[in-house]
Design a protein around this motif. Sequence first.
Motif, PDB file in Angstrom:
ATOM      1  N   THR A   1     -11.657  13.996 -97.352  1.00  0.00           N
ATOM      2  CA  THR A   1     -10.746  13.082 -98.057  1.00  0.00           C
ATOM      3  C   THR A   1     -10.904  13.063 -99.568  1.00  0.00           C
ATOM      4  N   ASP A   2     -11.823  13.829-100.118  1.00  0.00           N
ATOM      5  CA  ASP A   2     -12.034  13.762-101.561  1.00  0.00           C
ATOM      6  C   ASP A   2     -11.108  14.761-102.265  1.00  0.00           C
ATOM      7  N   PRO A   3     -10.261  14.293-103.181  1.00  0.00           N
ATOM      8  CA  PRO A   3      -9.299  15.200-103.814  1.00  0.00           C
ATOM      9  C   PRO A   3      -9.940  16.239-104.726  1.00  0.00           C
ATOM     10  N   ASN A   4     -11.148  15.974-105.195  1.00  0.00           N
ATOM     11  CA  ASN A   4     -11.783  16.903-106.125  1.00  0.00           C
ATOM     12  C   ASN A   4     -12.723  17.888-105.431  1.00  0.00           C
ATOM     13  N   TYR A   5     -13.445  17.408-104.438  1.00  0.00           N
ATOM     14  CA  TYR A   5     -14.448  18.256-103.803  1.00  0.00           C
ATOM     15  C   TYR A   5     -14.143  18.539-102.337  1.00  0.00           C
ATOM     16  N   GLY A   6     -13.045  18.051-101.862  1.00  0.00           N
ATOM     17  CA  GLY A   6     -12.684  18.280-100.473  1.00  0.00           C
ATOM     18  C   GLY A   6     -11.186  18.431-100.329  1.00  0.00           C
ATOM     19  N   LEU A   7     -10.642  17.701 -99.394  1.00  0.00           N
ATOM     20  CA  LEU A   7      -9.215  17.813 -99.103  1.00  0.00           C
ATOM     21  C   LEU A   7      -8.464  16.621 -99.703  1.00  0.00           C
TER      22      LEU A   7
ATOM     23  N   ALA B   1      -7.884  31.034-100.623  1.00  0.00           N
ATOM     24  CA  ALA B   1      -8.508  29.797-101.093  1.00  0.00           C
ATOM     25  C   ALA B   1      -7.685  28.644-100.556  1.00  0.00           C
ATOM     26  N   SER B   2      -8.224  27.956 -99.589  1.00  0.00           N
ATOM     27  CA  SER B   2      -7.449  26.917 -98.920  1.00  0.00           C
ATOM     28  C   SER B   2      -8.314  25.688 -98.668  1.00  0.00           C
ATOM     29  N   PRO B   3      -8.035  24.584 -99.356  1.00  0.00           N
ATOM     30  CA  PRO B   3      -8.792  23.363 -99.081  1.00  0.00           C
ATOM     31  C   PRO B   3      -8.713  22.935 -97.617  1.00  0.00           C
ATOM     32  N   ALA B   4      -7.555  23.134 -96.989  1.00  0.00           N
ATOM     33  CA  ALA B   4      -7.419  22.720 -95.585  1.00  0.00           C
ATOM     34  C   ALA B   4      -8.305  23.574 -94.686  1.00  0.00           C
ATOM     35  N   PHE B   5      -8.336  24.867 -94.932  1.00  0.00           N
ATOM     36  CA  PHE B   5      -9.203  25.738 -94.144  1.00  0.00           C
ATOM     37  C   PHE B   5     -10.664  25.372 -94.374  1.00  0.00           C
ATOM     38  N   THR B   6     -11.011  25.189 -95.640  1.00  0.00           N
ATOM     39  CA  THR B   6     -12.401  24.894 -95.976  1.00  0.00           C
ATOM     40  C   THR B   6     -12.848  23.580 -95.352  1.00  0.00           C
ATOM     41  N   ALA B   7     -11.995  22.569 -95.461  1.00  0.00           N
ATOM     42  CA  ALA B   7     -12.368  21.258 -94.915  1.00  0.00           C
ATOM     43  C   ALA B   7     -12.549  21.314 -93.405  1.00  0.00           C
ATOM     44  N   ALA B   8     -11.703  22.078 -92.740  1.00  0.00           N
ATOM     45  CA  ALA B   8     -11.775  22.147 -91.288  1.00  0.00           C
ATOM     46  C   ALA B   8     -13.008  22.905 -90.814  1.00  0.00           C
TER      47      ALA B   8
ATOM     48  N   LEU C   1      -9.090  18.414 -87.762  1.00  0.00           N
ATOM     49  CA  LEU C   1      -8.978  17.955 -89.150  1.00  0.00           C
ATOM     50  C   LEU C   1      -7.778  17.020 -89.302  1.00  0.00           C
ATOM     51  N   LEU C   2      -6.650  17.435 -88.770  1.00  0.00           N
ATOM     52  CA  LEU C   2      -5.442  16.623 -88.895  1.00  0.00           C
ATOM     53  C   LEU C   2      -5.626  15.265 -88.223  1.00  0.00           C
ATOM     54  N   MET C   3      -6.163  15.298 -87.015  1.00  0.00           N
ATOM     55  CA  MET C   3      -6.294  14.057 -86.267  1.00  0.00           C
ATOM     56  C   MET C   3      -7.383  13.156 -86.851  1.00  0.00           C
ATOM     57  N   ARG C   4      -8.416  13.759 -87.319  1.00  0.00           N
ATOM     58  CA  ARG C   4      -9.521  12.980 -87.875  1.00  0.00           C
ATOM     59  C   ARG C   4      -9.087  12.295 -89.170  1.00  0.00           C
ATOM     60  N   VAL C   5      -8.441  13.040 -90.032  1.00  0.00           N
ATOM     61  CA  VAL C   5      -7.980  12.454 -91.287  1.00  0.00           C
ATOM     62  C   VAL C   5      -6.927  11.388 -91.002  1.00  0.00           C
ATOM     63  N   GLY C   6      -6.071  11.670 -90.043  1.00  0.00           N
ATOM     64  CA  GLY C   6      -5.031  10.713 -89.725  1.00  0.00           C
ATOM     65  C   GLY C   6      -5.513   9.533 -88.919  1.00  0.00           C
TER      66      GLY C   6
END
Lengths: 204, 466
Positions: B120-126, B157-164, B455-460
């Motif tokens: 959930t972090d816009p700078n270091y995560g998603l 380079a994908s924040p979504a891939f990295t976060a997941a 990732l989608l379900m957890r964030v949501g």
Amino acid sequence: MADSVTFTSKLAATIGSTTIAGAATSTKTLDSTSALVPGVDVTQQTLTSLCTAATFHSIWTELDMGDVWKTSSHGIQLRNTSTSTTHEPCIMVAARSGHMIITTELVIGQSYLVAGGALTNNGVVWQIGEVLIAAHADFTGAGATAELLIPIGIMFPGDPLGPIRRKAFTAAGYGALGHYIFGSAATLTCPLEISAAEVGDPTA
Amino acid sequence: MAFTFPVAPTVAVGDEITSTQLVGLANAVNARLRSGIADGAERVAYLTRNAFLQMVNPSGDVWSPQSHFFTQRQAADPEHAEWPEGEPGEDNGATVGSNWPTYIYGAAALDLDSEAVRLTDPNYGLPVEPAGPTILDHWRLGQQQRGAYDPATGALASPAFTAARAYAAIRWRWWSPQGASFGGYFASPALHVTPCEDPDATDGYPAPPNFDLFFTNLLTAATTTYPGTCQDGPSLSVPGMYDLHVYAWGESPWAYYVLLNDGTLDELSKTEWVIGPFSGEPRLARAWGSHFERFMHRFAGEFRGVEANEQAMRGRSSTKYKLAADFGRILRQQYLLAPQRGVQVGDTIEAQYISATLGVGQSLGPLTAAEGCVFAALLADGSTASPSAPVSATGANGLALGGVGVSPASPYQVLTFHPAPTQLTITAGTGFSGGVTVEVLELLEYTPGPWDVFLLMRVGGARMSP
């Protein structure tokens, strides 16, 4: 594997400085095979004891499934089920924290729906939509009875890691997380059954 | 020695399960557990214990028993005694060398941020908060989340891939019971005929074994081989002679990783490759318990409940039923947070979104997706179209893909394509003045893995703040 979940209600011991006469605990089990009436029979706790004038009486209920489930919407609904028109109890619906949501007089036979509210669990404030639903209704008046209902929109998986983060990882928290890891907690499947229930006006 | 076990009774499809059948099932399971064959009971207990092992740091040097959570802590009433008492990683705090605390709090030793930062972090995560409530705001947020992919260089380079996928950094030493299953004898690579030279004759350690590590392609049976597993060192007869040898190898749920002595890191997707099969000496080892994966898959997949619940939901309310995420359908479709086609410039990849403003009857295309990419969706902006502009999309051979209508009152609409095509033509209809602007998602062709859906379900589904 029983697709059931148990809801527990009890008469609170004290509200503020006022002592409630008597204490009781009742348990209601919703079975997934039972005929739930959408919008009405989701969770329903009925206080049947007669009140004594000028004392506070309370019913409260809690879906204590902690962090496993969240709801898309839920409400706290109270209905004055008194049969005598001479009793118009003053009703207060409050969250578990004691935070007041409404104070009003309920017309006999009428229902009132309150959309969620700030609830607490282990000192953490839960937002509307999160799972833990706890409410109680306090009222005065002799001979009054009331129902406390919690209509639920959709329940969906919540935050099973929350107990560890909140330093409250007990057997209940383990049950929540263990449910996902090991699939062992059969009683956790019922809310998805409940999720089919529509939020509606029970008086309609 | 022969073993015989009772057969679990079979229940015909549609029949109610009887108590006799349940007892028969229990008898069948229990007979196998009690026999001791394959250590069934021990495996269950061990896997359960190792999911929540050693969760609290000591105060000083004396650690609690490994099963402290099960024997004591889970019985603590949080209204009377919180635990851990300290901060994560500190004395009496959560052990960030233990499965779940590490997943939640992260660990510096693993270069892993906390879950709240990762997801959930816009700078270091998603980034997860749109700038505003409009469809355009969410479209732009999606652009930030998905990042970019250069099909020419393969750089991504994908924040979504990295976060997941970041959680998969949580792996423990092979001898640790942490997060492990019971294990057993596993096949290991055979030894090369040529042994390794001792890389350092002064350190008192012998030369490492020279394993024949290889991977087999699941489709073609081709193999990827490595010259050996000898290590670099000051005593080698030819400096750098083992540069292409394997320094270490490991795996995640989606790939094998092989690190060479020269720093090269190979990634072999598990959808294409399998390690071995080996014919070397069996090795006693533990296996990864997959506690995270079990949790994630079930969490993501249960939004419609288990099958019985799902059927009940559908019977009661198709409206409510459809609102619950359909895990199976999501897994079969193009992932909308896959990275956008881009161009690598130095150490960065610039996402390139095709866009155009169309007047009455004008078209964009036909467009052809880059190699390995598909057209997944379009955004239509009708803020200058009066009174309203219809926009339609077609694929190869004029295949209709759908349409949307936009107007100044409702300026933004998104149209997604399932299945996602590789050819696309977008056409503005008639009956409006001004223009309608369209922007196209051209994404890496990729159906989401369970970790992506989680990732989608957890964030949501959860706030990850304390």
